[in-house]
Write a protein that holds these residues in place. Sequence first.
Motif, PDB file in Angstrom:
ATOM      1  N   SER A 398     -95.244 -61.108 -69.652  1.00 22.40           N
ATOM      2  CA  SER A 398     -93.901 -61.624 -69.359  1.00 22.40           C
ATOM      3  C   SER A 398     -93.099 -61.723 -70.652  1.00 22.40           C
ATOM      4  CB  SER A 398     -93.988 -62.996 -68.690  1.00 22.40           C
ATOM      5  OG  SER A 398     -94.691 -62.912 -67.453  1.00 22.40           O
ATOM      6  N   PHE A 399     -91.905 -61.133 -70.649  1.00 25.23           N
ATOM      7  CA  PHE A 399     -91.043 -61.204 -71.827  1.00 25.23           C
ATOM      8  C   PHE A 399     -89.596 -61.236 -71.363  1.00 25.23           C
ATOM      9  CE2 PHE A 399     -91.479 -56.718 -70.930  1.00 25.23           C
ATOM     10  CZ  PHE A 399     -90.220 -56.187 -71.164  1.00 25.23           C
ATOM     11  N   ARG A 400     -88.730 -61.726 -72.250  1.00 24.91           N
ATOM     12  CA  ARG A 400     -87.309 -61.819 -71.918  1.00 24.91           C
ATOM     13  C   ARG A 400     -86.547 -60.670 -72.562  1.00 24.91           C
ATOM     14  NH1 ARG A 400     -85.000 -65.626 -69.249  1.00 24.91           N
ATOM     15  NH2 ARG A 400     -86.697 -67.108 -69.611  1.00 24.91           N
ATOM     16  N   LEU A 401     -85.703 -60.028 -71.776  1.00 22.78           N
ATOM     17  CA  LEU A 401     -84.825 -58.993 -72.319  1.00 22.78           C
ATOM     18  C   LEU A 401     -83.781 -59.630 -73.237  1.00 22.78           C
ATOM     19  CD1 LEU A 401     -84.354 -56.851 -69.097  1.00 22.78           C
ATOM     20  CD2 LEU A 401     -85.611 -56.183 -71.154  1.00 22.78           C
ATOM     21  N   THR A 402     -83.310 -58.855 -74.186  1.00 24.16           N
ATOM     22  CA  THR A 402     -82.299 -59.343 -75.145  1.00 24.16           C
ATOM     23  C   THR A 402     -81.150 -58.338 -75.214  1.00 24.16           C
ATOM     24  OG1 THR A 402     -83.308 -58.198 -77.018  1.00 24.16           O
ATOM     25  CG2 THR A 402     -84.107 -60.440 -76.543  1.00 24.16           C
ATOM     26  N   ARG A 403     -80.069 -58.772 -75.798  1.00 22.95           N
ATOM     27  CA  ARG A 403     -78.919 -57.865 -75.988  1.00 22.95           C
ATOM     28  C   ARG A 403     -79.343 -56.651 -76.809  1.00 22.95           C
ATOM     29  NH1 ARG A 403     -72.845 -58.675 -76.346  1.00 22.95           N
ATOM     30  NH2 ARG A 403     -73.297 -60.716 -75.431  1.00 22.95           N
ATOM     31  N   GLU A 404     -80.165 -56.892 -77.827  1.00 22.51           N
ATOM     32  CA  GLU A 404     -80.592 -55.777 -78.676  1.00 22.51           C
ATOM     33  C   GLU A 404     -81.389 -54.749 -77.887  1.00 22.51           C
ATOM     34  OE1 GLU A 404     -83.237 -54.883 -82.701  1.00 22.51           O
ATOM     35  OE2 GLU A 404     -82.859 -56.950 -82.065  1.00 22.51           O
ATOM     36  N   LEU A 405     -82.345 -55.211 -77.063  1.00 19.15           N
ATOM     37  CA  LEU A 405     -83.141 -54.282 -76.271  1.00 19.15           C
ATOM     38  C   LEU A 405     -82.274 -53.518 -75.278  1.00 19.15           C
ATOM     39  CD1 LEU A 405     -86.278 -56.488 -75.454  1.00 19.15           C
ATOM     40  CD2 LEU A 405     -86.222 -54.473 -76.935  1.00 19.15           C
ATOM     41  N   LEU A 406     -81.315 -54.198 -74.688  1.00 20.78           N
ATOM     42  CA  LEU A 406     -80.499 -53.599 -73.631  1.00 20.78           C
ATOM     43  C   LEU A 406     -79.415 -52.661 -74.147  1.00 20.78           C
ATOM     44  CD1 LEU A 406     -80.167 -56.727 -71.341  1.00 20.78           C
ATOM     45  CD2 LEU A 406     -81.382 -54.617 -70.762  1.00 20.78           C
ATOM     46  N   THR A 407     -79.113 -52.720 -75.453  1.00 25.71           N
ATOM     47  CA  THR A 407     -78.013 -51.899 -75.984  1.00 25.71           C
ATOM     48  C   THR A 407     -78.461 -50.906 -77.046  1.00 25.71           C
ATOM     49  OG1 THR A 407     -77.488 -53.631 -77.609  1.00 25.71           O
ATOM     50  CG2 THR A 407     -76.262 -53.655 -75.522  1.00 25.71           C
ATOM     51  N   THR A 408     -79.759 -50.836 -77.317  1.00 25.04           N
ATOM     52  CA  THR A 408     -80.245 -49.863 -78.295  1.00 25.04           C
ATOM     53  C   THR A 408     -81.257 -48.938 -77.638  1.00 25.04           C
ATOM     54  OG1 THR A 408     -81.981 -51.386 -79.040  1.00 25.04           O
ATOM     55  CG2 THR A 408     -79.910 -51.384 -80.265  1.00 25.04           C
ATOM     56  N   ALA A 409     -81.229 -47.680 -78.035  1.00 25.88           N
ATOM     57  CA  ALA A 409     -82.144 -46.694 -77.464  1.00 25.88           C
ATOM     58  C   ALA A 409     -83.548 -46.902 -78.020  1.00 25.88           C
ATOM     59  CB  ALA A 409     -81.641 -45.290 -77.776  1.00 25.88           C
ATOM     60  N   LYS A 410     -84.512 -46.362 -77.322  1.00 22.78           N
ATOM     61  CA  LYS A 410     -85.907 -46.584 -77.691  1.00 22.78           C
ATOM     62  C   LYS A 410     -86.236 -46.061 -79.077  1.00 22.78           C
ATOM     63  CE  LYS A 410     -90.652 -45.650 -76.219  1.00 22.78           C
ATOM     64  NZ  LYS A 410     -91.514 -44.976 -75.234  1.00 22.78           N
ATOM     65  N   GLN A 411     -85.640 -44.952 -79.482  1.00 20.87           N
ATOM     66  CA  GLN A 411     -86.002 -44.376 -80.784  1.00 20.87           C
ATOM     67  C   GLN A 411     -85.586 -45.253 -81.955  1.00 20.87           C
ATOM     68  OE1 GLN A 411     -84.196 -42.825 -78.456  1.00 20.87           O
ATOM     69  NE2 GLN A 411     -82.386 -41.773 -79.289  1.00 20.87           N
ATOM     70  N   THR A 412     -84.711 -46.227 -81.716  1.00 21.35           N
ATOM     71  CA  THR A 412     -84.339 -47.146 -82.801  1.00 21.35           C
ATOM     72  C   THR A 412     -85.140 -48.433 -82.669  1.00 21.35           C
ATOM     73  OG1 THR A 412     -82.508 -48.048 -81.469  1.00 21.35           O
ATOM     74  CG2 THR A 412     -82.013 -46.214 -82.950  1.00 21.35           C
ATOM     75  N   LEU A 413     -86.446 -48.281 -82.373  1.00 21.29           N
ATOM     76  CA  LEU A 413     -87.260 -49.461 -82.095  1.00 21.29           C
ATOM     77  C   LEU A 413     -87.365 -50.381 -83.287  1.00 21.29           C
ATOM     78  CD1 LEU A 413     -90.464 -49.518 -83.271  1.00 21.29           C
ATOM     79  CD2 LEU A 413     -90.549 -47.452 -81.898  1.00 21.29           C
ATOM     80  N   ARG A 414     -87.492 -51.650 -82.955  1.00 18.17           N
ATOM     81  CA  ARG A 414     -87.619 -52.711 -83.939  1.00 18.17           C
ATOM     82  C   ARG A 414     -89.097 -52.851 -84.263  1.00 18.17           C
ATOM     83  NH1 ARG A 414     -87.441 -58.080 -82.032  1.00 18.17           N
ATOM     84  NH2 ARG A 414     -86.999 -57.064 -80.068  1.00 18.17           N
ATOM     85  N   LYS A 415     -89.499 -52.422 -85.454  1.00 23.87           N
ATOM     86  CA  LYS A 415     -90.923 -52.386 -85.794  1.00 23.87           C
ATOM     87  C   LYS A 415     -91.414 -53.746 -86.273  1.00 23.87           C
ATOM     88  CE  LYS A 415     -91.154 -47.505 -87.082  1.00 23.87           C
ATOM     89  NZ  LYS A 415     -91.519 -46.556 -88.155  1.00 23.87           N
ATOM     90  N   ARG A 416     -92.742 -53.883 -86.246  1.00 23.40           N
ATOM     91  CA  ARG A 416     -93.375 -55.041 -86.865  1.00 23.40           C
ATOM     92  C   ARG A 416     -93.259 -54.909 -88.378  1.00 23.40           C
ATOM     93  NH1 ARG A 416     -96.556 -58.128 -83.755  1.00 23.40           N
ATOM     94  NH2 ARG A 416     -97.169 -57.374 -81.693  1.00 23.40           N
ATOM     95  N   PRO A 417     -93.501 -55.985 -89.102  1.00 18.89           N
ATOM     96  CA  PRO A 417     -93.529 -55.884 -90.569  1.00 18.89           C
ATOM     97  C   PRO A 417     -94.482 -54.785 -91.008  1.00 18.89           C
ATOM     98  CG  PRO A 417     -93.582 -58.171 -89.892  1.00 18.89           C
ATOM     99  CD  PRO A 417     -93.674 -57.363 -88.644  1.00 18.89           C
ATOM    100  N   ALA A 418     -94.184 -54.180 -92.167  1.00 18.45           N
ATOM    101  CA  ALA A 418     -94.917 -52.993 -92.613  1.00 18.45           C
ATOM    102  C   ALA A 418     -96.417 -53.208 -92.683  1.00 18.45           C
ATOM    103  CB  ALA A 418     -94.378 -52.557 -93.984  1.00 18.45           C
ATOM    104  N   ASP A 419     -96.848 -54.409 -93.089  1.00 19.64           N
ATOM    105  CA  ASP A 419     -98.280 -54.624 -93.258  1.00 19.64           C
ATOM    106  C   ASP A 419     -99.016 -54.689 -91.930  1.00 19.64           C
ATOM    107  OD1 ASP A 419     -98.338 -58.239 -93.815  1.00 19.64           O
ATOM    108  OD2 ASP A 419     -97.097 -56.969 -92.509  1.00 19.64           O
TER     109      ASP A 419
END
Length: 434
Positions: A398-419
Amino acid sequence: MDCTELLPPASVRGMNVLKRADFQKRVQIPRLRVPESQVQRIIPLVKKLMLKMEHLQPVQSLENGREILLHPLPVKSWQSLPTDELEKQQVTEDNFCHAELELNYENWSANEILKSVLPADEEGLSSFSRIGHIVHLNLRDHLLPYKQLIGEVLRDKLPNCRTVVNKASTIDNTYRNFQLELICGEPEYQVETKENGVPFEFDFSKVYWNPRLSTEHERIVKMLQPGDVLYDVFAGVGPFSVPAAKKRCHVLANDLNPVSFQWLQHNAKRNKCLSHIKMFNKDGREFILNELREDLLQRWCTPAATPHSLHVTMNLPAMAVEFLDAFRGLYTAEELAELPEPLNYPQVHVYSFAKGEDTKTLVRQLVESNLGAALDTELQGISFVRNVAPNKDMYRVSFRLTRELLTTAKQTLRKRPADDDDDATEATTKVKCV
């Protein structure tokens, strides 16, 4: 039963054609014979010691009184009984005896019969599902030679059972319904059943229904309050949608299977909740991109007078995660620019299988991989639903959708920290959604 004397005959072991007469056996059973006038006073004294078997009356009529059948394991002799209390009722050792009793197929439960017949060194029939008059099995390979016998025993022993089917193959067709093999009884697959007090009707051979998910269905419906909104992407015949609509939630329910869609309509009508549900017969992705998108945007543009929550259910565990990317870029930034924050964003409940050693970690990585974003504060919880097979579990993420998820395409995914990238990638490659 722990008493070997009361088990079916050892000679039936390995039987694969049901021969009911072969279950006859004779055993010596302890008894108390008492006058009719004393029966009601004696029974409470020996009730815990009475013989209890299927289709066997432990108190039987005699010409001059009654005979109480006793269990031979705790009762070896007169001294095994509460003799002081019995003697106060004028029942003595003269009233006690052993006599022969004939047992047969009718006196044992389905579980006792099958345990006596199936191979002792292999796992027996561990479970099955009941859907109305149908018993649904998923037999392992070593039990297939006994499938006809298993079916006949279950039909004989289980109340209102008329049809026994076995899952013939994995669920790999377009509509994700079970492929069935009739092994015993009538080829009648239209069933009526109740789940959490709600009646449903459907053709079990053409739709997906799993009674083992009834608790999970109830959990989701209990989250909902009257006035809430539910978008049910893979609604089936309505186990989420119909109870939610009965609860006066606003429901948009969708299913690709035209037969499921027909029974969804039927169940909504039967439960008198048509005014609270809209139903669609579409691919899940198309439903998200059109009906869900437009309805959600309209609700944001015309806020409700009373607070309410929004939920999306995606219960197609073998492939639901593959539809998560439909939420990415569902709206343009311009479409949402004029809407004030905070918007009432939907909570998504997506179901998935995960196979491996740490299935909870794997299922999270599976969801994040398909969504194209790491879940941080958006994650509401990862709930274990059930074990499906060794090292294969079903979860609800279960997760909540956000404005960022709903307005950005998948290829611009928000990654975890590099490590964390290497670990995340490695975990994702181990995930199996089957």
